[in-house]
Design a protein around this motif. Structure first.
Motif, PDB file in Angstrom:
ATOM      1  N   PRO A   1       0.885  -1.231  -0.015  1.00  0.00           N
ATOM      2  CA  PRO A   1       0.020   0.058  -0.058  1.00  0.00           C
ATOM      3  C   PRO A   1       0.840   1.277  -0.026  1.00  0.00           C
ATOM      4  O   PRO A   1       0.306   2.285  -0.479  1.00  0.00           O
ATOM      5  CB  PRO A   1      -0.813   0.059   1.236  1.00  0.00           C
ATOM      6  CG  PRO A   1      -0.498  -1.527   1.962  1.00  0.00           C
ATOM      7  CD  PRO A   1       0.507  -2.020   0.991  1.00  0.00           C
ATOM      8  N   VAL A   2       2.109   1.272   0.463  1.00  0.00           N
ATOM      9  CA  VAL A   2       2.963   2.592   0.554  1.00  0.00           C
ATOM     10  C   VAL A   2       3.197   2.913  -0.848  1.00  0.00           C
ATOM     11  O   VAL A   2       3.067   4.188  -1.031  1.00  0.00           O
ATOM     12  CB  VAL A   2       4.437   2.017   1.293  1.00  0.00           C
ATOM     13  CG1 VAL A   2       5.022   3.168   1.362  1.00  0.00           C
ATOM     14  CG2 VAL A   2       3.828   1.715   2.658  1.00  0.00           C
ATOM     15  N   ALA A   3       3.454   2.258  -1.753  1.00  0.00           N
ATOM     16  CA  ALA A   3       3.678   2.558  -3.314  1.00  0.00           C
ATOM     17  C   ALA A   3       2.502   2.773  -4.049  1.00  0.00           C
ATOM     18  O   ALA A   3       1.707   1.899  -3.910  1.00  0.00           O
ATOM     19  CB  ALA A   3       4.661   1.624  -4.058  1.00  0.00           C
ATOM     20  N   ALA A   4       2.361   3.784  -4.842  1.00  0.00           N
ATOM     21  CA  ALA A   4       1.110   3.903  -5.554  1.00  0.00           C
ATOM     22  C   ALA A   4       1.269   2.891  -6.647  1.00  0.00           C
ATOM     23  O   ALA A   4       2.300   2.652  -7.340  1.00  0.00           O
ATOM     24  CB  ALA A   4       1.217   5.320  -6.064  1.00  0.00           C
TER      25      ALA A   4
END
Lengths: 332, 562
Positions: free
Chosen positions: B9-12
C-alpha cells in the motif's frame, strides 16, 4: 524508516458553498495513512461528506490543498484540478448508486475500460467472488436486495484497484441486522486487501466495526483525530464524546474540571474506597434485556446533569430501586 | 490485477502514480477551455437570439405603427384579452369537473373517459375551426329575425356574441386537456391526503372539493390555465376563420400586408407582455399563500360509486368537452374526408406532401430531443445559479407565441444573410431556418422532461461514473442517455405532435413550395375546400392520437391505472 507518503492528504482545506455563508469545511488538516481505514464522523452539516467529495474531485476547495500520493490535485493555486475520472479513487455511495440499466457484471466492469475483454471478465468474476456474490453478474440492480446492491457497489469501486476507497455512509440505508453483518464483511475484505479507505458515517457502530482511526468533524472543523478507542476513552469535548456514543459529564471534585465517562465505565466502589467519585440518587431503573440501565442524579460537585450508567453484572449486589442512594466510582 | 498481487500500500500503483505524476508534470498548467460551458452558452445564445431580436428591433423605424396605434391596436389588444379571459373561464370548468369526477367517483364509462378526455389535445385549434366556423351560418334565419324585430344594433351584438361564444367554447373544449391533466394529477396524487382529511373532518364530497381540493390544486390548475392562455394568445388559424382580429392575427396582417417587420415585432412584444402580465397577476393574487402538497404519496383516492341520475350526469359532464373538442369535429372531418376520397377515387388532395411534413417533424424532433438532453446535462455540470439562468433562457421560446418567434427568426436570418459570411449559405426562407424556429419555440418540451429525468437519475449515479474513470461525455452517453430513454421518448412524442400541428410559425417561415400537413389543411380550408382539407386535418389528428394514448400510459397519470 522513511515516512510513507499518505495516499490522501488535506492541507488547510476550506470549502464554502455560498459566499458569505459559514464554510462547510474550514482549515482541515488530515492525512490518511497507507492501508489505513480512517472514519470521518460528525452530525448533519458537519462537512464530512464535503470532505469526501473534495477527495473524489466532485467538489473544489476554496482554500488549502488536496493531495493524492503527495501530488497536489486540487487547490494550492493550480490552474486545473485533476478531474474525478483521473484520480483513480473508488467511491461507494449511500444507496450504492448502481447504474440501473446495467447488470451487476456490467456495473462492476464499468471502471475497467481499456483492458482485454477476457481480463475484464476475469476481474469482474474475481470481484463478485470477493463480495460473496458469484453468479450474480446477470442480475439487474432492481433484482438485488439492499445488501446485495451495496456489495455490488463495493465490487464496482474495488474493481479498478483504486489507490483510495471512499465510503459515503454505505450502511445507512440498510436495516440493523444487515448493517451489522455487512460492515463485518466489508471490513474483512478491505483488511484482506490492505485497502486504504476513508469512511464517512454518523453511526459510531460503523467506526468501531471498521476503522482504526477516527476524525471528528463539527461545523466544518476538525475537533479530534486519533485511534478509535483512544478518542472514545478520552474525548476532548461533549461533541467528541457523544459522537462516539453516550457519555456522562463528571466533574472533578477538586477543581471542577469536566471529564467524560461512558455508561459501561460505572463501578461500585468498596465502602470507603478513595476511588469513589461521589454519591448519587437513583432516579430510574430500566432492564433492556442485555443489561440493566440506571439514571442517576449526582450530588452537587460530582456532576450537574443526570448520569446514564450500566449496572455492572459482577456487582454481586441487589439492583437498587428508584430513590436509593449509591456510591459511584468510574473505571480508571 | 488480482487482489493477491496488489502492491504494497505504501507505493502507488504504477497506473495511478503515472496519471497523478504525469498530471503534476504538466505544470504550469493552462486552463482547458470549458467545452461544456461553451456548449451551454452557444445553444442558449442561439435560442435567445430571435427573442433578443424582437426586443432589440423594437425601437427601429416603422411606417405602419402610427396608423396601427390609431386604428387597430386597441381592437387587437381588447380582442386578445377578451378571448383569453373567455376561453380560460370556460376551459377551467371543462377541465376541472371531469378531472374531479374521474378521480373521485366511479361511474359507468369512467375508465374510458379518463383517458379519452386527453384526446382533444390531438386536434389543432385551426382544424376544429374548419369544422365550427360555418356553424353560425345555421343561425342566420334567427339573426335576421332579431334584426327585423330589434334593429341592426341588436343583430350585430347577437352575431358578435354568437361568434365569440362559439369560438371560445370551441377553443376551451379543445384546450381543456391542459387543465384536465393538471387537475387529474393533482386530485389523484398530490391532494389525496388533504381531501381524505377533509372528509374525515366532516366535509361532504362537494364541500371537500370546494374547500380543500380546489385550493390545494391551485398551482397545477394555474399552470394548466396558463397553458390555455398561451395557446389562445398564440392561435392564428381559429381566430382567422372566425374573423376575430387578435394580436396574433395582427402580426400576420402587419407582416404580410405591409411588410413592416418593426410594427410586427412591436405587436409581438405586446403579446408577450400580455401573457407575462396575466401570469404576474396570478402570482400577485396568490400572495403569500402556499399550496404545497405535503404528505403526498402515490396511492390513488378511494372513489365513490355513483348510480342512476348522478352517474348519468357525471358521464354527461365528462362527455361535453370530449364531444365538442374531439368527437364531433373528428366525425365531421371523417365524413368530409370520406366524401372527398370517394369523389376523387381515393387520391390524396393535390399539394399534400406527407413526406415533407413528417420528415421535417421527425428530424427536428430527434435533433431537438438529443440536444435538449445534452444541454440539460451540460447545464447541470455548471452549478446552480448559471444552470437556472441557462435553463430559463432555453425554455423561453415556449412562452412566446409562434408568430413572434417567426418574426424574430426572420430578423436574425435576415441579419446573418446580410453579412454574406463565407461558407454559410443563405438562411432566409430555408427549411433550416424553419427547423431552427421550431427548436426555439418548442425546446422547452424536451428540455423540461430531460431536466426532470436527470433529477430522477440523481447525481450519485453520474458521480459514480466519473469516479470510475468516465469522462463527462462518456458518462452522458453510457449512463444518462440510456436512463433518459423514457423521458426523451415522451418528449419526442409531444414534440412530434406539436410540430405536426404547428401553423403560425410555419406559415410565416416555410420556404416557397414547402407544405406541411398543417399548412396544406389551412390553405385548403381558406379556399373553402372543406372536404379536401379534411384529409390532411385527419392525418394531423391521427398522428396526434396514438402518441397521446401511449404518453398517457407512459406517464402513468391515468386514474385507470389505479
Amino acid at each position: 524508516m522513511a515516512e510513507s507518503i499518505p495516499p490522501l492528504e488535506f492541507r488547510k482545506v476550506s470549502r464554502r458553498y455560498r459566499s458569505g455563508s459559514s464554510p462547510a469545511v474550514a482549515d482541515v488538516d488530515l492525512a490518511v495513512a497507507p492501508g489505513e481505514i480512517l472514519a470521518l464522523i460528525g452530525g448533519s452539516g458537519s462537512g464530512k461528506t464535503t470532505l469526501l467529495r473534495l477527495a473524489a474531485g466532485l467538489e473544489s476547495p476554496d482554500g488549502g490543498e488536496v493531495r493524492l500520493d503527495g501530488v497536489l490535485v486540487a487547490g494550492g493555486g493550480i490552474a486545473r484540478e485533476l478531474p474525478p475520472e483521473q484520480r483513480q479513487v473508488g467511491l461507494v455511495f449511500q444507496e450504492g448508486a448502481l447504474f440501473p440499466h446495467l447488470t451487476a457484471a456490467a456495473n462492476v466492469a464499468y471502471g475497467l475500460r481499456g483492458r482485454q475483454r477476457a481480463a475484464v471478465r476475469e476481474r469482474v468474476e474475481e470481484c463478485l467472488a470477493l463480495v460473496a456474490l458469484p453468479g450474480y453478474g446477470d442480475r439487474y440492480p432492481h433484482e438485488l436486495s439492499g445488501g446485495e446492491r451495496q456489495r455490488i457497489a463495493l465490487a464496482r469501486a474495488l474493481a479498478p484497484a483504486p489507490r483510495l476507497l471512499l465510503l459515503d455512509e454505505p450502511f445507512s440505508h440498510l436495516d440493523p441486522a444487515l448493517r451489522w453483518r455487512l460492515r463485518e464483511e466489508i471490513r474483512d475484505i478491505l483488511a484482506g486487501l490492505g485497502q486504504t479507505a476513508l469512511l464517512v458515517t454518523h453511526d459510531p457502530e460503523d467506526v468501531f466495526a471498521m476503522a482504526e482511526r477516527v476524525a471528528i468533524l463539527e461545523q466544518g472543523a476538525l475537533r479530534q483525530v486519533g485511534p478509535v478507542l483512544s478518542v472514545y476513552r478520552n474525548p476532548v469535548s461533549r461533541y467528541c464524546a457523544e459522537s462516539l456514543g453516550p457519555a456522562n459529564r463528571v466533574l472533578d471534585p477538586a477543581g471542577g474540571k469536566e471529564r467524560w465517562r461512558r455508561p459501561e465505565d460505572f463501578r461500585l466502589p468498596a465502602d470507603g474506597s478513595p476511588q469513589a467519585a461521589g454519591e448519587a440518587r437513583v432516579e430510574a431503573v430500566r432492564e433492556t434485556g442485555a443489561r440493566i440501565e440506571l439514571r442517576l442524579a449526582p450530588d452537587a460537585g460530582a456532576g450537574d446533569e443526570p448520569w446514564h450508567v450500566h449496572w455492572p453484572d459482577t456487582a454481586g449486589r441487589p439492583v437498587p430501586s428508584p430513590g436509593d442512594r449509591i456510591s459511584v466510582a468510574w473505571r480508571a | 490485477m488480482p487482489f493477491a498481487q496488489r502492491p504494497e500500500p505504501v507505493a502507488a500503483p504504477p497506473v495511478v502514480a503515472d496519471v497523478i505524476r504525469g498530471f503534476a508534470g504538466t505544470r504550469p498548467r493552462v486552463p482547458r477551455p470549458d467545452r461544456w460551458g461553451l456548449l451551454v452558452t452557444v445553444v442558449a445564445a442561439l435560442l435567445l437570439l430571435p427573442v433578443a431580436a424582437v426586443v432589440l428591433r423594437l425601437g427601429g423605424e416603422s411606417t405602419a405603427w402610427a396608423s396601427l396605434v390609431e386604428t387597430l391596436l386597441g381592437k387587437y389588444l381588447l380582442n386578445t384579452l377578451v378571448l383569453v379571459a373567455l376561453v380560460v373561464a370556460m376551459a377551467m370548468p371543462l377541465g376541472i369537473l371531469p378531472a374531479w369526477l374521474v378521480s373521485t367517483c366511479e361511474f359507468p364509462g369512467r375508465r374510458i373517459l379518463s383517458w379519452m378526455l386527453i384526446l382533444p389535445l390531438a386536434l389543432p385549434t385551426y382544424v376544429a375551426a374548419f369544422v365550427f366556423y360555418r356553424v353560425p351560418e345555421a343561425a342566420i334565419p334567427h339573426l335576421v329575425k332579431i334584426r327585423t324585430t330589434f334593429g341592426v344594433d341588436a343583430f350585430l351584438a347577437a352575431e358578435l356574441a354568437l361568434r365569440y361564444g362559439l369560438l371560445s367554447l370551441m377553443l376551451a373544449a379543445v384546450l381543456s386537456p391542459y387543465v384536465y391533466l393538471a387537475a387529474r394529477s393533482a386530485f389523484t396524487r398530490q391532494c389525496r391526503v388533504q381531501i381524505e382529511s377533509a372528509r374525515l373532518l366532516g366535509d361532504g364530497v362537494t364541500r371537500a372539493f370546494l374547500r380543500v381540493a380546489l385550493p390545494a390544486a391551485r398551482p397545477a390548475l394555474v399552470a394548466g390555465g396558463a397553458f390555455v392562455a398561451m395557446e389562445v394568445a398564440n392561435d392564428y388559424g381559429a381566430v382567422h376563420f372566425f374573423g376575430v382580429p387578435t394580436l396574433s392575427a395582427g402580426i400576420f396582417r402587419t407582416w404580410f400586408g405591409s411588410g413592416d417587420l418593426v410594427a410586427a415585432l412591436r405587436l409581438a412584444a405586446l403579446m408577450i407582455a400580455t401573457v407575462v402580465g396575466l401570469l404576474a397577476l396570478e402570482r400577485l393574487l396568490r400572495g403569500r399563500a402556499r399550496y404545497s402538497a405535503a404528505g403526498a404519496d402515490s396511492r390513488p383516492l378511494a372513489r365513490r360509486r355513483l348510480v342512476g341520475v348522478k352517474a348519468l350526469l357525471a358521464f354527461s359532464v365528462c362527455l361535453l368537452p370530449l364531444t365538442v373538442g374531439f368527437l364531433y369535429p373528428v366525425a365531421r372531418l371523417g365524413h368530409w374526408a370520406w366524401l372527398h376520397l370517394a369523389a376523387e377515387g381515393f387520391a390524396l388532395p393535390e399539394g399534400l406532401r406527407l413526406g415533407q411534413s413528417l420528415g421535417l417533424a421527425a428530424g427536428t424532433t430527434v435533433a431537438a430531443a438529443f440536444l435538449a438532453a445534452l444541454f440539460a446535462y451540460a447545464a447541470r455540470l455548471r452549478g446552480t445559479m448559471p444552470r437556472r439562468v441557462f435553463l430559463s433562457i432555453a425554455g423561453l421560446g415556449y412562452a412566446i407565441p409562434g408568430a413572434v418567434v417567426a418574426v424574430g427568426v426572420l430578423s436574425v436570418t435576415g441579419a446573418v444573410d446580410r453579412l454574406h459570411l463565407p461558407l454559410l449559405p443563405m438562411l432566409g426562407g430555408t427549411v433550416a431556418a424553419l427547423a431552427f424556429a421550431y427548436a426555439v419555440r418548442f425546446f422547452a418540451i424536451p428540455l423540461k422532461l430531460s431536466e426532470a429525468g436527470l433529477e430522477r437519475i440523481g447525481r450519485p449515479v453520474e458521480e459514480a461514473s466519473r469516479v470510475l474513470g468516465a469522462s463527462p461525455w462518456r458518462t452522458f452517453l453510457a449512463i444518462d442517455l440510456p436512463l433518459l430513454k423514457g423521458p426523451l421518448v415522451a418528449a419526442a412524442i409531444l414534440l412530434f405532435v406539436d410540430l405536426l400541428k404547428e401553423l403560425p410559425l410555419t406559415l410565416i417561415l416555410r420556404p416557397a413550395g414547402f407544405e406541411t400537413l398543417a399548412t396544406t389543411a389551412f390553405s385548403l380550408a381558406s379556399e373553402a375546400r372543406l372536404q379536401a382539407c379534411a384529409v390532411p386535418s385527419l392525418l394531423v389528428v391521427a398522428a396526434g392520437v396514438l402518441p397521446l394514448i401511449l404518453l398517457d400510459r407512459r406517464l402513468g397519470t391515468g386514474s385507470h391505472h389505479g
